[in-house]
Write an enzyme that holds these catalytic residues in place. Sequence first.
Site, PDB file in Angstrom:
ATOM      1  N   CYS A  30      37.564 -62.285  -8.749  1.00  0.00           N
ATOM      2  CA  CYS A  30      37.677 -60.838  -8.532  1.00  0.00           C
ATOM      3  C   CYS A  30      36.735 -60.066  -9.462  1.00  0.00           C
ATOM      4  O   CYS A  30      36.969 -59.990 -10.675  1.00  0.00           O
ATOM      5  CB  CYS A  30      39.133 -60.422  -8.757  1.00  0.00           C
ATOM      6  SG  CYS A  30      39.416 -58.653  -8.857  1.00  0.00           S
ATOM      7  N   CYS A  33      38.288 -57.225 -11.446  1.00  0.00           N
ATOM      8  CA  CYS A  33      39.122 -57.786 -12.519  1.00  0.00           C
ATOM      9  C   CYS A  33      38.272 -58.069 -13.752  1.00  0.00           C
ATOM     10  O   CYS A  33      38.692 -57.794 -14.879  1.00  0.00           O
ATOM     11  CB  CYS A  33      39.806 -59.069 -12.055  1.00  0.00           C
ATOM     12  SG  CYS A  33      40.937 -58.850 -10.658  1.00  0.00           S
TER      13      CYS A  33
END
Length: 124
Positions: A30, A33
Site C-alpha cells: 500500500c 500506507c
Amino acid sequence: MPTVDLTAETFDSTIRDNPIVLVDFWAPWCAPCHMFDPVYATASARHDGIVFGKVDTDSQRELAIGLGIVSIPTLMAFRDGKQVKTAADALPPRALEKFIADVRSIDMATFGRDPIDDIPDLDM
C-alpha cells in the site's frame, strides 16, 4: 515511544492494558500506507503515554476483517479499552495531531451514553 507491531494474539491485551492506543492498519503493498508511516513514527516519538500500534492487514487478515477494516490505511483510536475514533486515509501531520488531540479530549464518563438518558422522567 516506538511503534508496536500488533497481532491477533496481542491486540486485545494491548487495548485493554493501556489508556490510549492508536492502531494503524496497513499493508506492505500500500503506497499511501508507506507515505503515512514516517508521519505516524514521528508522532509516536512525540506522544508519551500513547501506544502507537501497527497491524499488517496481510498477515493479520482475520483481525482486520473482525474490526471491519475495508480500506487502508485506517487509523483507529482506543481509550480505556473502547474504540472512540476512526480515520481512513493517510493523514498529514497536522491532521494526525488534531486526531490525537480529539482522542485525548474525549470525556470518557459520557462517551457512548445515550443523551436521552439525561432527560428526566415526567410524572403525568
